[in-house]
Write an enzyme that holds these catalytic residues in place. Structure first.
Site: not given
Ligand code: GRF
Length: 199
Positions: A13-15, A87-88, A90, A104, A106, A176
């Protein structure tokens, strides 16, 4: 009215954190607000982060026909769905209801190094193994295949000869955290302009 965001996350969940902080920091303008964080894993650290930020959380079954997720999104009157390490796949039911409103991120320059099974360290390992001199970040709209929807934004990141998957992942993740909140903000602004134009 700010756009109501749902963030879906399976892991760390860092994003999500970067998005919450970004919209807090521009709170005066009230462009968008994370009102729901949902996960396919009840023990996802992302749910903890959300709870700490006083945001509603939910865990849902990702293996049904999409009904459970759709009901959640409708209950919270979600305008935009943001996948952040979700990771699933939709389900088509949710995709068709939220067409053009699911995004999303990536950790590579799609269409390279994307697709089913390409997540986490695997992406960066594949980039290094290919000998590519650069990789990057892609933000895209979600359709019914992994990592294949229209691209909204990309940002390049250099690959050093000495990079390991870990060091490269860290450099990409920093980018990101800068790119994703800003693209989400732009999409929210466009969505609001569009809804005003059609009133
Ligand atoms: C990120 O690298 C994102 O690009 C990918 O999954 C990772 C998620 O990282 N889809 P976080 O859970 O947001 O730290």
């Amino acid at each position: 009215m700010p756009s109501r965001l749902a963030v879906l996350a399976s892991g760390r969940g860092s994003n999500l954190q970067a998005i919450i902080e970004h919209f807090d920091s521009i709170a005066r303008e009230r462009i968008a607000k994370v009102v729901l964080v949902a996960s396919n894993r009840a023990d996802s650290p992302a749910l903890l982060r959300a709870a700490t930020a006083s945001i509603d959380t939910a865990a849902f079954n990702p293996n049904d026909d999409g009904s459970e997720l759709l009901a959640l999104l409708q209950k919270f009157r979600i305008d935009l769905v943001v996948l952040a390490g979700y990771l699933k796949l939709i389900s088509p039911k949710v995709i068709s209801e939220y067409a053009g409103r699911i995004i999303n991120i990536h950790p590579a320059l799609l269409p390279a190094f994307g697709g089913e099974g390409m997540y986490g360290a695997r992406v960066h390992e594949a980039v290094i193994a290919s000998g590519a001199a650069e990789t990057g970040v892609t933000v895209h709209l979600v359709d019914d295949d992994y990592d294949r929807g229209p691209i909204l934004a990309q940002w390049r990141v250099r690959v050093d000869k000495s990079d390991t998957a870990e060091s490269l992942a860290a450099r990409v993740l920093n980018v990101e955290h800068v790119v994703y909140p800003r693209v989400v903000e732009m999409v929210a602004i466009l969505q609001q302009l569009e809804s005003k134009a059609t009133v």
